[in-house]
Design a protein around this motif. Structure first.
Motif, short mmCIF file in Angstrom:
data_model
loop_
_atom_site.label_atom_id
_atom_site.label_comp_id
_atom_site.label_asym_id
_atom_site.label_seq_id
_atom_site.Cartn_x
_atom_site.Cartn_y
_atom_site.Cartn_z
N LYS A 1 25.73 98.81 -12.74
CA LYS A 1 26.81 98.38 -11.85
C LYS A 1 28.06 98.03 -12.64
CE LYS A 1 24.02 96.72 -8.10
NZ LYS A 1 23.14 95.62 -7.76
N ILE A 2 27.89 97.40 -13.79
CA ILE A 2 29.06 97.06 -14.61
C ILE A 2 29.65 98.34 -15.20
CG2 ILE A 2 29.88 95.80 -16.64
CD1 ILE A 2 27.65 93.79 -16.19
N LEU A 3 28.78 99.25 -15.61
CA LEU A 3 29.26 100.51 -16.20
C LEU A 3 30.09 101.31 -15.20
CD1 LEU A 3 26.23 101.90 -18.23
CD2 LEU A 3 28.32 100.89 -19.11
N THR A 4 29.62 101.36 -13.97
CA THR A 4 30.35 102.13 -12.97
C THR A 4 31.54 101.31 -12.47
OG1 THR A 4 28.71 101.43 -11.36
CG2 THR A 4 28.50 103.63 -12.22
N GLY A 5 31.52 100.02 -12.79
CA GLY A 5 32.69 99.18 -12.64
C GLY A 5 33.11 98.93 -11.22
N ASN A 6 33.99 99.73 -10.74
CA ASN A 6 34.64 99.51 -9.47
C ASN A 6 33.70 99.83 -8.31
OD1 ASN A 6 36.25 99.44 -7.31
ND2 ASN A 6 37.88 100.67 -8.19
N PRO A 7 33.35 98.82 -7.49
CA PRO A 7 32.44 99.10 -6.38
C PRO A 7 33.01 100.09 -5.37
CG PRO A 7 33.33 96.88 -6.21
CD PRO A 7 33.77 97.43 -7.53
N GLN A 8 34.33 100.33 -5.44
CA GLN A 8 34.94 101.29 -4.52
C GLN A 8 34.73 102.72 -4.97
OE1 GLN A 8 38.64 98.58 -4.46
NE2 GLN A 8 39.09 100.28 -3.13
N ILE B 1 21.05 104.87 -3.20
CA ILE B 1 21.78 104.35 -4.36
C ILE B 1 22.76 105.41 -4.87
CG2 ILE B 1 21.57 103.48 -6.72
CD1 ILE B 1 18.84 102.33 -5.86
N GLU B 2 24.03 105.02 -4.94
CA GLU B 2 25.07 105.90 -5.46
C GLU B 2 25.77 105.15 -6.58
OE1 GLU B 2 25.75 108.93 -4.46
OE2 GLU B 2 24.85 109.10 -2.47
N SER B 3 25.83 105.73 -7.76
CA SER B 3 26.48 105.09 -8.91
C SER B 3 26.04 103.64 -9.09
CB SER B 3 28.01 105.12 -8.75
OG SER B 3 28.45 106.43 -8.55
N GLY B 4 24.78 103.41 -8.92
CA GLY B 4 24.22 102.07 -9.16
C GLY B 4 24.43 101.07 -8.04
N ILE B 5 25.05 101.51 -6.94
CA ILE B 5 25.27 100.58 -5.82
C ILE B 5 24.39 101.00 -4.65
CG2 ILE B 5 27.00 99.75 -4.16
CD1 ILE B 5 29.06 100.31 -6.43
#
Ligand SMILES: [Zn+2]
Length: 286
Positions: A177-184, A248-252
Motif C-alpha cells: 500500500k505504501i509502495l503504490t502510494g496514492n490510494p486514488q 484487490i487492485e494495487s494493494g488496495i
C-alpha cells in the motif's frame, strides 16, 4: 520516518565485506524486556563478543542504522537454507540481504514500531526497485521462528490478533500500500468513480467494472466509523462483521458499493452523470 546513524564498530559483527543486496529480511529481537529498544539492540550488536548484526533496528520511536546497506551483516546465517532462498538469493544469504530487526520491548508501542518498519521496508524496496516478492522473513530462509509474530500462531495472535500467515500477508499488503502510494491510483484502463458520503467528497476513488462500482473498503468504512477487520479464516476484509466480495487492485481492497453500503447500514445512490456514488444515512421514517 526518523533514522539515526549509529554504525557499529565491532568487527566481529561488521566484517566490512561489500555486498550487492538482492532481498530484504525481516526479523524480530524476541526480547520483550523493558528498554530493549532499537538503540539497546544496536549496542548489543556492538559488544565485541557479539557475532550477530542487522542493518537496521526499529522501535516505536525511531530507526537506528547499524550497518551500511552495502556491507554484510550476520543475520541469516545457518547450517542449511531453504531451497527457494538458495535459488533466489545465494548459497550464503548473508552476502546479499539487508536485515531489519523489529523491537518488541514491552515499554514500546507495537503498532508504532510496526508502522515504522513498514515505512523503512517500503523505502528500501522503492530505492532498489523491488516489489514485495523481495521481502523475506528470516523463517523463509532458514526455518527459524523469526519474526515469531509472522511465523508462530500463538505469538501472532498475541501481537496482531491474526494467524501468523495472515499477519505476514497483511504486512506485505501494508508495504504494498505504501509502495503504490496514492490510494486514488487505480488501473488506467478502468472508469474512475468519485465517492460522496453525507455530501462530503472522499479523496479516494473507486472504479466501474461491468456496470458495478467498486469502492476502496477501508477508506469508505473508516469515513463513517465502520469497523474494518481482517478475517484470518476467509482471508478477507470484513466490515462491521460482514464478509464482502473483495477485489484487490494495487494493494488496495475494493468491494461493490451496494455490499459496502449494506455492511455500513447506509443508503447508496449512483449518479451516472457525475460518475459519483453517494452514501447517506438511512432515514428511520422509510
Ligand atoms: Zn531473525
Amino acid at each position: 520516518m526518523k533514522i539515526i546513524d549509529m554504525l557499529i564498530t565491532n568487527k566481529t559483527a561488521r566484517p566490512g565485506t561489500r555486498i550487492t543486496p538482492r532481498g530484504l529480511v525481516i526479523h524480530w529481537t524476541a526480547n520483550e524486556g523493558k528498554g530493549a529498544n532499537a538503540v539497546a539492540n544496536r549496542n548489543y550488536f556492538n559488544k565485541h563478543t557479539t557475532e550477530a548484526s542487522a542493518h537496521y533496528c526499529v522501535d516505536d520511536k525511531q530507526t537506528v542504522r547499524c550497518l551500511p546497506e552495502n556491507e554484510m551483516g550476520y543475520h541469516v546465517g545457518a547450517k542449511s537454507y531453504k531451497p527457494d532462498a538458495l535459488k533466489r538469493l545465494s548459497t550464503y544469504p548473508n552476502n546479499c540481504t539487508i536485515g531489519i530487526e523489529m523491537c518488541v520491548n514491552k515499554d514500546g508501542d507495537f503498532q508504532n514500531m510496526y508502522k515504522n518498519t513498514l515505512e523503512l521496508a517500503a523505502d528500501i524496496l522503492k530505492r532498489y526497485g523491488w516489489g514485495i516478492d523481495h521481502l523475506w522473513r528470516h523463517y523463509d530462509i532458514t526455518g527459524k521462528s523469526c519474526p515469531a509474530y509472522f511465523v508462530t500462531d500463538s505469538f501472532a495472535k498475541r501481537f496482531t490478533g491474526l494467524s501468523a500467515e495472515q499477519a505476514w500477508t497483511k504486512f506485505m499488503d501494508d508495504v504494498q500500500k505504501i509502495l503504490t502510494g496514492n490510494p486514488q491510483k487505480i488501473q488506467t484502463n478502468v472508469d474512475k468513480v468519485s465517492i460522496e458520503i453525507n455530501g462530503v467528497h472522499l479523496p479516494s476513488q473507486g472504479y466501474l467494472k461491468d456496470g458495478v462500482s467498486h469502492l476502496p473498503i477501508r477508506a469508505v468504512a473508516e469515513a463513517v466509523g465502520g469497523k474494518v477487520e481482517w478475517c484470518a479464516d476467509t482471508k478477507q476484509v470484513r466490515v462491521n462483521g460482514h464478509d464482502l466480495t473483495e477485489t484487490i487492485e494495487s494493494g488496495i481492497s475494493y468491494a461493490p458499493a451496494r455490499e459496502l453500503a449494506a455492511a455500513l447500514d447506509m443508503q447508496v445512490e449512483w449518479d451516472g452523470a457525475c460518475k459519483t456514488v453517494r452514501f447517506s444515512k438511512g432515514c428511520a421514517c422509510e
